[in-house]
Scaffold this motif. Sequence first.
Motif: not given
Length: 117
Positions: A116-117, A62, A92, A7, A89
Motif C-alpha cells: 500500500v502506498y 483508509k 502504507r 491509498y 487498507i
Amino acid sequence: MADNVKYQLRILNLSCYRQDESDGDEVFLKIKKEKIWPVDAKYVKMKEGDHKVAHNIEGINKDETVSMELWEYDFWTPNDKLGTFSMLINERGGPFRTDLKAEKGEAAKYSLEWEVY
C-alpha cells in the motif's frame, strides 16, 4: 485533512500452492464484477509457484476493505469462482500476504502479495 487521504494498492504476486486442475489453472482477477488482470489476455495459465502481477488500484479510502475474486477460465462451461482475497487498507507499507478464501468445494490454494502506498 487526514480523512481524505487516498491509498494505492499494488498487487505484486499471485502464488499458487495447489492448482484446481491437474494441468494448471487458467486464472484471472476481478473486483466488483470487473476483470482487472491480466490486462492483455483472457487468463494466465498457472501451476504451483509465483506469478508476477504488478497491477495498481488507486483511490482507496483508509480502512476500506478491497475484495478481489480469483476466477478460473473455462472454455466450454461458465467460469468458476475459486475464491476471494480480502485486504483491509489501513496503513502504507508491505509487502503483505493474503490467502484465498476458497469457495465451497474448491480445492485450489492461492495467496496474493500486495503493498500500500
